[in-house]
Write an enzyme that holds these catalytic residues in place. Structure first.
Site, PDB file in Angstrom:
ATOM      1  N   GLY A 173     -56.118 112.921 -16.084  1.00 55.74           N
ATOM      2  CA  GLY A 173     -57.209 111.929 -16.993  1.00 55.74           C
ATOM      3  C   GLY A 173     -56.525 112.366 -18.441  1.00 55.74           C
ATOM      4  O   GLY A 173     -57.008 112.106 -19.914  1.00 55.74           O
ATOM      5  N   CYS A 174     -55.602 113.298 -18.167  1.00 58.24           N
ATOM      6  CA  CYS A 174     -55.171 113.871 -19.565  1.00 58.24           C
ATOM      7  C   CYS A 174     -53.341 113.398 -20.022  1.00 58.24           C
ATOM      8  O   CYS A 174     -52.809 112.746 -18.780  1.00 58.24           O
ATOM      9  CB  CYS A 174     -54.774 115.858 -19.671  1.00 58.24           C
ATOM     10  SG  CYS A 174     -56.240 116.322 -19.086  1.00 58.24           S
ATOM     11  N   GLN A 175     -52.847 112.870 -21.049  1.00 59.91           N
ATOM     12  CA  GLN A 175     -51.181 113.020 -21.423  1.00 59.91           C
ATOM     13  C   GLN A 175     -50.519 114.296 -21.421  1.00 59.91           C
ATOM     14  O   GLN A 175     -49.750 114.297 -20.260  1.00 59.91           O
ATOM     15  CB  GLN A 175     -51.269 112.164 -22.618  1.00 59.91           C
ATOM     16  CG  GLN A 175     -51.753 111.007 -22.937  1.00 59.91           C
ATOM     17  CD  GLN A 175     -50.885 111.050 -24.420  1.00 59.91           C
ATOM     18  OE1 GLN A 175     -49.383 111.869 -24.886  1.00 59.91           O
ATOM     19  NE2 GLN A 175     -50.942 109.409 -25.084  1.00 59.91           N
TER      20      GLN A 175
END
Ligand SMILES: Cc1ncc(COP(=O)(O)O)c(C=O)c1O
Lengths: 439, 152
Positions: free
Chosen positions: B64-66
């Site tokens: 869920g991280c960029q």
């Protein structure tokens, strides 16, 4: 008339002069275009005049969504204040008024895109829904096992996933047009991919990640020669180009209101009438039927056959108002201004060590996608935001393109006609500060 | 996620031991413009020891991280202390993770699980980085750390 020399008029005069000097331009085809008064244009967009993190907002995320002129906001306001009512059903005056405005909006979009008639324009929520509609209605009814769908390496997930779902359902095969080092489609490879099994060619008009403008006329001509239909994802073209579906000779054209200075929640699907006629409905419900009984239901005529349920009425009206707003301008002048912004960005980029521009197509809209060595796009986005500058970072919903380029994502500044050269310069000054911070 | 037995690796992390949360709070008070604040965040990130490649694997990946983020921990039952390490390819995420480590690493699992990270980030005027928006990796990381602690 002799202007009175107040301080204010002097300032105003110098601003206008500068703008005129900067924006007296040549269009791409070399013809002279009327100078634009960008300061005046900016006054039409209320949101632009604010501070973000204590700095004047510099909005360079136009490819994600554009800002709305006051006339669009007001047109929707007026609808809700004065004649909100359901369309096509009421036996009363307000409903008549709402229906008239809603259908006038459809006609306006039809004329704007140069469709043959209003029944060729289907209201949808946006580009994504338009493409899903074509895939599920046209695709599912027309494609068979072993048929081929051609996409390109430049596509947005919205123009990939609906085709993957369809391919699974009918057993079709997806092929991908590769790109060259400038992020332009490899047209020779495209010719090779076309076979008599090709049933659909789905490509974007303008790439959201690289700005590449694709040669749709040529793509359509080649596809039609083998009997395939052409679906164009026009999400990013509408805000930059004059779109003429007849000149493009595409079979379907999908676009979103919100990318072109209109509201969210509304988009248009153009389809050639003879194709739309033979397609089955997409969703079932009210509006799209002629008569319902438990022994069978007959469907409404075009375009209503594809519009189940109460539509986004205010949004459709707002979308048409956005188009009307655009029509007051010499579009070539807007384009020339955007080209100028991009050219300035490219010029300034040259002086930034370690910066690479992703996508350097000959034909390119004002999208500036870039990477700086050693600087993660997510850091870039955070620190630009600290300086009031809005960009997008990440994969831009084009993961296959990012994989192909071997990068996790980019930072992207996308310009609209209301952006100024000064803003481009501010953006680069901010970028230099960030690079210094990491040095 | 993997419990890692390389105690030395975790002991080489100054965040939460020689770099204390009080010190970080105090420093933030003296920084006024964004350049100084984020410059400091980036510097804090540089204090995190490099995570050996063998731990940069799917099991330790925070989704869920960029940016890419990994998290590993080491629990010492004798002292009842939980040691944490985080890695990221984005410098600001790394720096913010350093703030998290300063607050949590070397504490008891009970303290880690009960820690009010929102409050800390609000005090430091960094709360925006914990906002529950789509793709907020820092928040997932904090959740992952606190769930790990609660499960010990
Ligand atoms: C090229 C392209 N296609 C499709 C879309 C999807 O548009 P929407 O989210 O309005 O349906 C976008 C928007 O991000 C886009 O840039």
């Amino acid at each position: 008339m002799t202007p009175s020399l107040t301080k204010e008029s002097l300032i105003k005069e110098s601003v206008t002069k500068e703008s005129t000097a900067a924006y007296s331009l040549e269009a791409a085809d070399g013809s002279k275009v009327e100078p634009l008064d960008i300061d005046r244009i900016r006054r039409d967009f209320p949101i632009l005049h604010q501070q973000v993190n204590g700095k004047p907002l510099v909005y360079l995320d136009n490819a994600a969504t554009s800002q709305k002129p006051a006339v669009v906001i007001e047109s929707m306001n007026r609808y809700y204040r004065e004649y909100n009512s359901n369309v096509h059903r009421g036996a009363h005056s307000l409903s008549d008024k709402a229906t008239a405005a809603f259908e006038a909006a459809r006609l306006h979009i039809a004329q704007y895109l140069n469709a043959s008639g209003r029944e060729e324009i289907i209201w949808v929520r946006g580009t994504t829904e338009a493409i899903n509609l074509v895939a599920q209605s046209y695709g599912r009814s027309q494609l068979q096992t072993g048929d081929e769908i051609i996409l390109s390496q430049l596509e947005h997930h919205s123009n990939i996933v609906p085709w993957q779902l369809l391919a699974e359902q009918v057993g079709a095969v997806i092929k991908v047009i590769p790109i060259n080092e400038k992020a332009e489609l490899d047209m020779a490879a495209y010719r090779q991919l076309l076979t008599d099994r090709t049933k659909i060619v789905a490509v974007n008009h303008v790439s959201n990640a690289t700005g590449t403008i694709n040669p749709i006329i040529e793509i359509s001509r080649l596809a039609h020669a083998t009997g395939a239909v052409v679906v164009v994802d026009g999400a990013q073209a509408l805000p930059h180009l004059i779109v003429d579906v007849k000149a493009l000779d595409c079979d379907f054209y999908a676009c979103s209101g919100h990318k072109a200075f209109g509201p969210t929640g509304i988009g248009a699907l153009y389809g050639k009438r003879e194709l739309l006629e033979k397609m089955p409905p997409y969703q079932g419900g009210g509006e799209m039927i002629e008569r319902v009984s438990f022994s069978g239901t007959t469907f409404n005529q075009l375009p209503f056959k594809f519009e189940a349920g109460t539509p986004a009425i205010a949004e459709a009206i707002g979308f048409a108002e956005a188009v009307r707003y655009l029509e007051q301008f010499d579009r070539k002048a807007l384009q020339a201004h955007e080209d100028r912004l991009l050219a300035r960005a490219m010029e300034l980029a040259d002086a930034v060590p370690g910066l690479s521009v992703i996508g350097q197509a000959q034909q390119k809209a004002s999208v500036f996608s870039f990477l700086v060595d050693g600087l993660h796009p997510s850091d870039m986005g955070t620190l630009l935001d600290q300086q009031g500058i809005a960009v997008r970072t990440g994969h831009h919903c084009t993961q296959p393109l990012m994989d192909y380029l071997g990068i996790p994502g980019t930072s992207r500044a996308s310009f609209a006609f209301y952006n100024t050269l000064e803003e481009v310069e501010k953006f680069f000054a901010a970028l230099q500060k960030i690079i210094r911070l990491f040095a | 996620m993997t419990g890692v037995s390389e105690k030395a690796l975790f002991q080489s992390n100054p965040l939460g031991s020689t770099t204390t949360l009080d010190e970080v709070r105090e420093n933030f008070e003296f920084l006024d413009d964004w350049e100084e604040r984020y410059g400091y965040v980036i510097d804090l990130g540089k204090q995190i020891p490099k995570m050996p490649d063998q731990y940069r694997i799917e099991d330790n990946y925070v989704h869920g991280c960029q940016s890419q983020v990994w998290f590993i921990h080491y629990f010492d039952p004798e002292s009842n202390k939980l040691y944490l390490l985080v890695d990221s390819d984005a410098m600001i995420v790394r720096g913010l993770a350093a703030v998290v480590l300063t607050a949590l690493s070397g504490k008891s699992p009970q303290d880690v699980a009960a820690f009010d990270m929102d409050k800390l980030f609000q005090d430091l005027d960094l709360l925006r980085h914990l906002s529950p928006t789509r793709g907020n990796g820092l928040r997932s990381m904090v959740q992952k750390i606190q769930t790990t602690a609660a499960g010990l």
